[in-house]
Scaffold this active site. Structure first.
Site, PDB file in Angstrom:
ATOM      1  N   ARG A   1      12.927  41.211  73.647  1.00  0.00           N
ATOM      2  CA  ARG A   1      11.975  42.008  72.866  1.00  0.00           C
ATOM      3  C   ARG A   1      10.708  41.219  72.543  1.00  0.00           C
ATOM      4  O   ARG A   1      10.776  40.067  72.102  1.00  0.00           O
ATOM      5  CB  ARG A   1      12.605  42.482  71.557  1.00  0.00           C
ATOM      6  CG  ARG A   1      13.572  43.626  71.706  1.00  0.00           C
ATOM      7  CD  ARG A   1      14.023  44.125  70.349  1.00  0.00           C
ATOM      8  NE  ARG A   1      12.918  44.746  69.602  1.00  0.00           N
ATOM      9  CZ  ARG A   1      12.979  45.043  68.310  1.00  0.00           C
ATOM     10  NH1 ARG A   1      14.075  44.775  67.619  1.00  0.00           N
ATOM     11  NH2 ARG A   1      11.936  45.608  67.710  1.00  0.00           N
TER      12      ARG A   1
ATOM     13  N   TYR B   1       2.652  39.029  65.010  1.00  0.00           N
ATOM     14  CA  TYR B   1       3.016  39.062  63.584  1.00  0.00           C
ATOM     15  C   TYR B   1       1.860  38.489  62.763  1.00  0.00           C
ATOM     16  O   TYR B   1       1.274  37.474  63.128  1.00  0.00           O
ATOM     17  CB  TYR B   1       4.290  38.254  63.347  1.00  0.00           C
ATOM     18  CG  TYR B   1       5.540  38.994  63.776  1.00  0.00           C
ATOM     19  CD1 TYR B   1       6.406  39.542  62.847  1.00  0.00           C
ATOM     20  CD2 TYR B   1       5.848  39.151  65.129  1.00  0.00           C
ATOM     21  CE1 TYR B   1       7.546  40.230  63.233  1.00  0.00           C
ATOM     22  CE2 TYR B   1       6.985  39.846  65.531  1.00  0.00           C
ATOM     23  CZ  TYR B   1       7.828  40.384  64.580  1.00  0.00           C
ATOM     24  OH  TYR B   1       8.945  41.071  64.972  1.00  0.00           O
TER      25      TYR B   1
ATOM     26  N   ASP C   1      20.801  46.650  55.508  1.00  0.00           N
ATOM     27  CA  ASP C   1      20.653  46.613  56.979  1.00  0.00           C
ATOM     28  C   ASP C   1      21.531  45.570  57.658  1.00  0.00           C
ATOM     29  O   ASP C   1      21.381  45.319  58.854  1.00  0.00           O
ATOM     30  CB  ASP C   1      19.191  46.405  57.354  1.00  0.00           C
ATOM     31  CG  ASP C   1      18.692  44.989  57.089  1.00  0.00           C
ATOM     32  OD1 ASP C   1      19.385  44.224  56.382  1.00  0.00           O
ATOM     33  OD2 ASP C   1      17.598  44.638  57.576  1.00  0.00           O
TER      34      ASP C   1
ATOM     35  N   ASP D   1      14.555  39.617  54.795  1.00  0.00           N
ATOM     36  CA  ASP D   1      13.365  39.279  55.571  1.00  0.00           C
ATOM     37  C   ASP D   1      12.259  38.769  54.646  1.00  0.00           C
ATOM     38  O   ASP D   1      12.114  39.237  53.506  1.00  0.00           O
ATOM     39  CB  ASP D   1      12.854  40.504  56.323  1.00  0.00           C
ATOM     40  CG  ASP D   1      13.803  40.960  57.413  1.00  0.00           C
ATOM     41  OD1 ASP D   1      14.509  40.102  57.966  1.00  0.00           O
ATOM     42  OD2 ASP D   1      13.841  42.166  57.696  1.00  0.00           O
TER      43      ASP D   1
ATOM     44  N   ASP E   1      15.559  47.770  54.139  1.00  0.00           N
ATOM     45  CA  ASP E   1      15.140  46.546  54.827  1.00  0.00           C
ATOM     46  C   ASP E   1      14.019  45.902  54.004  1.00  0.00           C
ATOM     47  O   ASP E   1      12.840  46.078  54.289  1.00  0.00           O
ATOM     48  CB  ASP E   1      14.674  46.891  56.243  1.00  0.00           C
ATOM     49  CG  ASP E   1      14.471  45.662  57.120  1.00  0.00           C
ATOM     50  OD1 ASP E   1      14.746  44.546  56.645  1.00  0.00           O
ATOM     51  OD2 ASP E   1      14.032  45.828  58.275  1.00  0.00           O
TER      52      ASP E   1
END
Length: 286
Positions: free
Chosen positions: A79, A90, A116, A121, A153
């Site tokens: 990915r 990012y 999740d 994160d 998330d």
């Protein structure tokens, strides 16, 4: 406590791994790195999975022994995140808090959605681009609640304690004051980033509003307790790997020698493969 990233395999291939070494040798990125660097002052350790400006979707392997970082795959393909104009890759150093877990059996009272099944994160908004596997010390500023395919998330917003602006940034309102536009760009980035792959827009709780530091700290505390139950086998692991060299009382404890052998048995570090040329493309989305 010093940690060092150890690359194995070939970057941009499915054998690429980034392990971590602590003072005594190899250890788990998820379970052995302490969540807190300085608990009294709410300074946290963050594991950097994806350096700012990069596109490869690197992530901690929750099912791999020692929870090394690898490149995510979908349908047998590595990915890469597309560039949604005007962003490139990012837009922060992206990673996770060790010793946290969003329990997929826990319905969050604020979002109404289950966790999740991953560590929390983290988006680090400082100036330095940190390499994959860096363990950096950060201040928490706020948090956003993305709903990813119906799951909670959380995205915790932090800044490196060594950043020039760190002393001036203490809560979420300081982000807009000192880095105007970044909160809006962060919301937009997460809403749109899967569209180049043919997926729909993501949504957010709280209408995309970033909640403050106190709220973020409560999320961290809750997910830290969920992690504790996971590594102590007080809840079903669902195939997640709990192996560690330092979590006392955990039934998943392994020896330092076993951890070292795990790294040594992986493929030696070699030249990187070439990333796809499609990463040069802008995606324009209305």
């Amino acid at each position: 406590m010093a940690f060092k990233a150890v690359e194995r395999g070939n970057k941009f291939t499915d054998n690429y791994r980034v392990y971590i070494e602590g003072p005594s040798g190899a250890c788990s990125l998820w379970h052995d790195i302490p969540l807190y660097s300085d608990k009294e002052n709410n300074i946290f350790n963050m594991v950097v999975e994806i350096p700012r400006w990069s596109n490869a979707k690197m992530e901690m392997s929750t099912k791999g022994k020692l929870n090394y970082i690898k490149q995510d795959e979908k349908k047998g393909k590595l990915r890469f995140v597309g560039n949604v104009f005007p962003h490139h890759g990012y837009i922060w150093n992206y990673g996770a808090f060790p010793q946290t877990w969003e329990d997929p059996k826990h319905k969050d009272e604020h979002t109404g959605a289950m966790g999740d099944n991953d560590p929390l994160d983290v988006c680090e908004i400082g100036d330095t681009v940190h390499p994959i596997g860096s363990v950096i010390q950060v201040k928490v500023l706020g948090v956003m609640a993305m709903l990813d395919e119906g799951e909670t998330d959380w995205k915790v917003l932090v800044i490196d304690v060594n950043d020039p602006l760190a002393n001036e940034m203490n809560d979420v309102e300081d982000i807009e004051r000192l880095k105007p536009g970044l909160l809006k760009a962060t919301y937009e980035w997460f809403v749109l980033y899967k569209i180049p792959d043919g997926k729909p827009k993501n949504s957010f709780a709280f209408n995309g509003e970033a909640k403050n530091k106190a709220f973020a700290l409560s999320v961290i505390s809750q997910t830290s307790e969920q992690w504790r139950k996971l590594v102590m086998s007080e809840t079903d692991s669902g195939g997640l790997n709990g192996a560690s060299v330092s979590v006392e009382g955990s039934p998943f404890l392994i020896t330092q020698e076993e951890a070292n052998r795990e790294v040594e048995s992986s493929e030696a570090h070699g030249p990187s493969s070439d990333p796809p040329s499609s990463l040069n493309k802008w995606h324009y989305i209305s």
